[in-house]
Structure formats: structure tokens, C-alpha cells
Design an enzyme around this catalytic site. Structure first.
Site, short mmCIF file in Angstrom:
data_model
loop_
_atom_site.label_atom_id
_atom_site.label_comp_id
_atom_site.label_asym_id
_atom_site.label_seq_id
_atom_site.Cartn_x
_atom_site.Cartn_y
_atom_site.Cartn_z
N ARG A 104 0.84 -1.20 0.00
CA ARG A 104 0.00 0.00 0.00
C ARG A 104 0.86 1.23 0.00
O ARG A 104 1.72 1.39 0.87
CB ARG A 104 -0.83 0.02 1.29
N THR A 108 -1.22 7.51 -0.65
CA THR A 108 -2.52 7.38 -1.34
C THR A 108 -3.34 6.20 -0.83
O THR A 108 -4.54 6.11 -1.11
CB THR A 108 -2.30 7.18 -2.85
N ASP A 200 0.57 -3.12 12.13
CA ASP A 200 1.03 -3.51 10.78
C ASP A 200 1.34 -5.02 10.78
O ASP A 200 2.30 -5.47 11.40
CB ASP A 200 2.27 -2.71 10.40
N ASP A 203 4.86 -6.13 9.43
CA ASP A 203 5.95 -5.80 10.35
C ASP A 203 5.94 -6.71 11.57
O ASP A 203 6.98 -7.15 12.06
CB ASP A 203 5.85 -4.33 10.79
C1 PRP Z 1 -1.14 -4.69 4.39
C2 PRP Z 1 -1.98 -5.94 4.49
C3 PRP Z 1 -2.82 -5.87 3.25
C4 PRP Z 1 -3.04 -4.39 3.09
C5 PRP Z 1 -4.42 -4.06 3.54
O1 PRP Z 1 -0.08 -4.87 3.53
O2 PRP Z 1 -1.24 -7.12 4.61
O3 PRP Z 1 -2.18 -6.42 2.11
O4 PRP Z 1 -2.08 -3.73 3.92
O5 PRP Z 1 -4.73 -2.75 3.30
P1 PRP Z 1 -5.83 -2.29 2.24
O6 PRP Z 1 -7.05 -3.15 2.49
O7 PRP Z 1 -6.06 -0.85 2.60
O8 PRP Z 1 -5.28 -2.46 0.86
P2 PRP Z 1 1.03 -3.72 3.32
O9 PRP Z 1 0.62 -2.82 2.21
O10 PRP Z 1 1.33 -3.08 4.64
O11 PRP Z 1 2.27 -4.54 2.78
P3 PRP Z 1 3.19 -5.60 3.53
O12 PRP Z 1 2.32 -6.82 3.82
O13 PRP Z 1 4.24 -5.88 2.53
O14 PRP Z 1 3.70 -4.98 4.80
N1 URA Z 2 -2.39 -3.10 6.92
C1 URA Z 2 -2.02 -3.56 8.14
O1 URA Z 2 -1.06 -4.33 8.26
N2 URA Z 2 -2.73 -3.15 9.20
C2 URA Z 2 -3.78 -2.33 9.09
O2 URA Z 2 -4.40 -2.01 10.13
C3 URA Z 2 -4.15 -1.88 7.82
C4 URA Z 2 -3.44 -2.29 6.74
#
Ligand code: PRP
Ligand code: URA
Length: 209
Positions: A104, A108, A200, A203
Site C-alpha cells: 500500500r 494514497t 502492521d 511488520d
Molecule cells: C497490508 C496488508 C494488506 C493491506 C491491507 O499490507 O497485509 O495487504 O495492507 O490494506 P488495504 O485493504 O487498505 O489495501 P502492506 O501494504 O502493509 O504490505 P506488507 O504486507 O508488505 O507490509
Molecule cells: N495493513 C495492516 O497491516 N494493518 C492495518 O491495520 C491496515 C493495513
């Protein structure tokens, strides 16, 4: 229209509480995500078809049932979806695993794609897209778009925690997709994080940040 199933099973809710706790470290967090994924898979596979068979027990012949052999696929959205794969595979070991890389954009909140590798026979498989967090829904909608474009006709979405906004977005874009979740939380904050959520997920799984 697909269904949204919230899995209220006591084991799921207990493990979810431990997962949310900020004191839970990465090792336990990974174990919990895996266990929760297994429990959600139990529900998400409830409609698998069976066929009749016979087995010989030490006592007599039993008329019984086996899975009718429908091909399955698990597609985690990287990174956090990876944490759910092993738990799911422990129940459906013959499933093939595809990967979709999305992150994400922090400004944005829209998904940016960086990787995609799917089973070549995806059109013949029932696909489970997996990601612990359904926040704005942008990543899940984009992931489902990818597998549908690759030919998938049967898609389910399995998440741990959803915001109402995310469920709405998935249902609007993909009304045919069944959604399985352990909890629907209150809202999204200004940074697009689910409140109360768990922070997160990527993380916390991988010990980054
Ligand atoms: C997180 C999560 C989803 C997304 C959800 O991933 O694992 O994929 O955010 O958010 P959304 O419904 O608003 O799209 P992130 O973008 O943090 O990536 P990562 O798993 O690589 O940390
Ligand atoms: N992605 C995450 O990992 N946590 C949230 O709360 C939203 C998006």
C-alpha cells in the site's frame, strides 16, 4: 451474491485476542496467524464436494466419503498473507500456492503491484486469496482482479481482521466472492490502519520496522 462469514468460534476469538496484544512478539504472532489460518480454512472449505467410497476397517467394510478431488489454490498477498499459507496447507496439502506482491502506498493508500506468480491451471482451481488485514480493501480487490484476469472463476477471500470499509469495497467490486473473517473492527484511522486492529501485520510477522 457472495456471503460474508464472521467466524465467532471461541478458539478463533481467543487466539485473535492474543494476536492483537501489542506485547505479543513475532514468534508467537507467526504461530497465532498460522493457527488462525488453519481454523478459518476449516470454515472456508465447508462446501467442498465429497464422493462415496468404501474402506476396509479392521472390523468391516465402511461405506464412507472422500473429497471429490476438486483442485484448490492458495494465493497469499505479500507480505503478510505469507503467514497464513502453512496453516492452510496443513489442512489442504494438495493445494498449489501462487503469490501476488502488493504494498500500500502510504500516502494514497492505493495498492502498488510488484510480483505475480500463479499456478498455470488456475482456471481449474478454487482459489483462496489470503491476507490477514482487509483495511480499505484496495489490496484484496486488486488481488482478486489479478486471479480473475488469469482465468479463475471461483475465488474466496480469507482474512483475519476487516474494517467495514474493506468489506464494502470487496462486495462492490467482486459480489461473487465469499469472504471469511475472524472479526470486523470499528473503523479505519487517518493512516488507513484498522482500529483497534493489530497494527502492521507484515511488520509484526517479520519483525521489521
Ligand atoms: C497490508 C496488508 C494488506 C493491506 C491491507 O499490507 O497485509 O495487504 O495492507 O490494506 P488495504 O485493504 O487498505 O489495501 P502492506 O501494504 O502493509 O504490505 P506488507 O504486507 O508488505 O507490509
Ligand atoms: N495493513 C495492516 O497491516 N494493518 C492495518 O491495520 C491496515 C493495513
Amino acid at each position: 451474491m457472495g456471503n460474508v462469514t464472521v467466524i465467532n468460534h471461541p478458539l478463533v476469538q481467543h487466539k485473535l485476542t492474543l494476536l492483537r496484544d501489542e506485547k505479543t512478539g513475532s514468534k508467537e504472532f507467526r504461530e497465532l496467524v498460522s493457527e488462525l489460518a488453519m481454523l478459518l480454512t476449516y470454515e472456508a472449505t465447508r462446501d467442498l464436494t465429497l464422493s462415496e467410497t468404501t474402506v476396509k476397517t479392521p472390523v468391516a467394510e465402511a461405506r464412507t466419503q472422500v473429497l471429490s478431488g476438486k483442485k484448490l489454490g492458495i494465493v497469499p498477498i505479500l507480505r503478510a498473507g505469507l503467514g497464513m499459507v502453512d496453516g492452510m496447507l496443513s489442512l489442504i496439502p494438495a493445494a498449489k500456492v501462487g503469490h501476488i506482491g502488493l504494498y500500500r502506498d502510504p500516502e494514497t493508500l492505493t495498492p502498488v503491484d510488484y510480483y505475480c506468480k500463479l499456478p498455470p491451471d488456475i482456471s481449474e482451481r478454487d482459489i483462496f486469496i489470503v491476507d490477514p488485514m482487509l483495511a480499505t480493501g484496495g489490496s484484496a480487490v486488486a488481488g482478486i482482479n489479478v486471479v480473475k484476469r488469469a482465468g479463475s472463476k471461483s475465488v474466496k477471500l480469507v482474512c483475519l481482521i476487516a474494517a467495514p470499509e474493506g468489506i464494502k469495497a470487496v462486495r462492490a467490486a467482486h459480489p461473487d466472492v465469499d469472504v471469511f473473517i475472524a472479526a470486523v473492527d470499528d473503523h479505519l484511522n487517518d493512516h488507513g490502519y484498522i482500529v483497534p486492529g493489530l497494527g502492521d501485520a507484515g511488520d509484526r510477522l517479520f519483525g521489521t520496522k
